[in-house]
Motif scaffolding. Structure first.
Motif, PDB file in Angstrom:
ATOM      1  N   GLN A 205      41.360  46.988  53.682  1.00 32.33           N
ATOM      2  CA  GLN A 205      41.670  45.840  52.833  1.00 32.33           C
ATOM      3  C   GLN A 205      43.176  45.647  52.732  1.00 32.33           C
ATOM      4  O   GLN A 205      43.936  46.607  52.571  1.00 32.33           O
ATOM      5  CB  GLN A 205      41.096  46.013  51.427  1.00 32.33           C
ATOM      6  N   PRO A 207      46.547  43.648  50.764  1.00 28.55           N
ATOM      7  CA  PRO A 207      46.878  43.300  49.377  1.00 28.55           C
ATOM      8  C   PRO A 207      46.379  41.922  48.969  1.00 28.55           C
ATOM      9  O   PRO A 207      46.180  41.655  47.778  1.00 28.55           O
ATOM     10  CB  PRO A 207      48.412  43.360  49.358  1.00 28.55           C
ATOM     11  N   THR A 208      46.155  41.031  49.926  1.00 28.84           N
ATOM     12  CA  THR A 208      45.651  39.690  49.629  1.00 28.84           C
ATOM     13  C   THR A 208      44.177  39.710  49.237  1.00 28.84           C
ATOM     14  O   THR A 208      43.634  38.704  48.768  1.00 28.84           O
ATOM     15  CB  THR A 208      45.795  38.792  50.870  1.00 28.84           C
ATOM     16  N   GLY A 209      43.506  40.863  49.437  1.00 28.98           N
ATOM     17  CA  GLY A 209      42.077  40.956  49.191  1.00 28.98           C
ATOM     18  C   GLY A 209      41.250  40.779  50.444  1.00 28.98           C
ATOM     19  O   GLY A 209      40.032  40.974  50.425  1.00 28.98           O
ATOM     20  N   GLU A 210      41.908  40.415  51.547  1.00 28.43           N
ATOM     21  CA  GLU A 210      41.208  40.217  52.820  1.00 28.43           C
ATOM     22  C   GLU A 210      40.746  41.557  53.396  1.00 28.43           C
ATOM     23  O   GLU A 210      41.473  42.546  53.348  1.00 28.43           O
ATOM     24  CB  GLU A 210      42.145  39.521  53.807  1.00 28.43           C
ATOM     25  N   GLU A 242      50.410  48.790  51.841  1.00 25.15           N
ATOM     26  CA  GLU A 242      50.200  47.512  52.521  1.00 25.15           C
ATOM     27  C   GLU A 242      48.806  47.395  53.119  1.00 25.15           C
ATOM     28  O   GLU A 242      48.414  46.313  53.565  1.00 25.15           O
ATOM     29  CB  GLU A 242      51.256  47.328  53.611  1.00 25.15           C
TER      30      GLU A 242
END
Length: 252
Positions: A205, A207-210, A242
Motif C-alpha cells: 500500500q 501513502p495515497t491508500g492505493e 513510502e
C-alpha cells in the motif's frame, strides 16, 4: 566484548544512552527489564511486560561507513537478531524491511537505530532493540505480536540471550568502508532472510491508500527498497514510510 549497564527502570534505553553516549565507550549496552516508554519506528510505543523481554540499546561509535551507506548497519543488526533467534526457532524467522524481525507473519522484535553526524561521517549510532521473549499475552492494539515462548512453549534466561545477541551485534558491525566482500556477503545474507523476498508478488500500500501487487527486487545501501510492479513491470523505489506491506488485511 560488550560492556553492560543494567538499569532498574527507565523510560527508554535509547533516550538514556543518547544522553550518555559522549562519555561511554563503544559497545556499551544499556538494558533494563522495566522499560516504561519504549520507542519504536514511526513514533510508535513498544509494549514490554516487566521482567519478561529484552529491551536494550547498543552504542556503536564511529562506524567505518559513509552516511549514504548506513543501511549496512541495519542489515548487520537485523541479522544478529535473526541468528540468535534461529538457534531456538530453526525455521520461520525473517526480516521485514527495513528491520522488523518476524516469525512467519508475526512480529517478535523491533529495532530503532538513531545516528548522529560528525562532519560528513557518522559520529555514533544508538541501536535500540526490543525482543519478545517470555511474554505470553499482549494487551496493546498491535495487530501481530508474538514471543519466543509463544512459539516454543519454553522459558528463557534473559541474561544469556542478552549476551548472545549483543556479541553478534558487535561482531557483525565490525566492518569498514573498504570491506567490499564483507559488505556484499552481509547484503546477500540480508536479502536471503528478507520477509516476502521470495520472488512472488505480494500486496503493498502507498501513502495515497492505493494498493498494488509487487515483487521485491533489492534494497540499496541507503535503505531504498526496489519493488517491481506486477501490472506494469516497472520498478518503483521507496524509502521507509513510502510503502507498506499488507499482511492478513493489516497494513504494516
Amino acid at each position: 566484548m560488550p560492556r553492560y549497564i543494567k538499569l532498574s527502570e527507565t523510560k527508554s534505553t535509547n533516550t538514556y544512552l543518547a544522553r550518555m553516549a559522549s562519555i561511554l565507550p563503544g559497545a556499551t549496552v544499556i538494558y533494563t527489564y522495566r522499560q516504561t516508554a519504549g520507542r519504536g519506528q514511526k513514533g510508535n510505543s513498544w509494549e514490554s511486560e516487566d521482567d519478561k523481554n529484552l529491551s536494550f540499546s547498543y552504542l556503536l561509535k564511529s562506524p567505518a561507513i559513509e552516511p549514504c551507506r548506513q543501511f549496512f548497519i541495519s542489515e548487520a543488526v537485523s541479522l544478529a537478531v535473526v541468528d540468535m533467534l534461529s538457534q531456538y526457532v530453526p525455521e520461520g524467522i525473517s526480516i521485514k524491511w527495513p528491520n522488523d524481525i518476524y516469525y512467519r507473519d508475526q512480529k517478535i522484535c523491533g529495532i530503532l537505530i538513531e545516528h548522529t553526524l560528525s562532519g560528513s561521517s557518522i559520529g555514533h549510532s544508538i541501536i535500540g532493540v526490543g525482543i519478545n521473549i517470555n511474554q505470553e499475552r499482549f494487551v496493546s492494539d498491535a495487530p501481530n505480536p508474538v514471543s519466543l515462548k509463544n512459539i516454543t512453549g519454553d522459558d528463557y534466561d534473559l541474561e544469556r540471550l542478552l549476551r548472545e545477541v549483543n556479541e553478534r551485534i558487535e561482531r557483525l558491525t565490525d566492518f569498514s568502508e573498504s570491506d567490499e566482500d564483507v559488505l556484499k556477503a552481509l547484503h546477500e545474507r540480508y536479502l536471503s532472510r528478507l520477509y516476502r523476498a521470495d520472488g512472488e508478488p505480494h500486496e503493498w500500500q502507498l501513502p495515497t491508500g492505493e494498493y498494488f501487487m509487487g515483487v521485491i527486487v533489492d534494497v540499496h545501501p541507503d535503505g531504498l527498497l526496489s519493488i517491481r510492479h506486477s501490472d506494469t513491470g516497472e520498478i518503483g523505489q521507496y524509502y521507509f514510510k513510502e510503502v507498506k506491506h499488507v499482511i492478513n488485511k493489516h497494513v504494516l
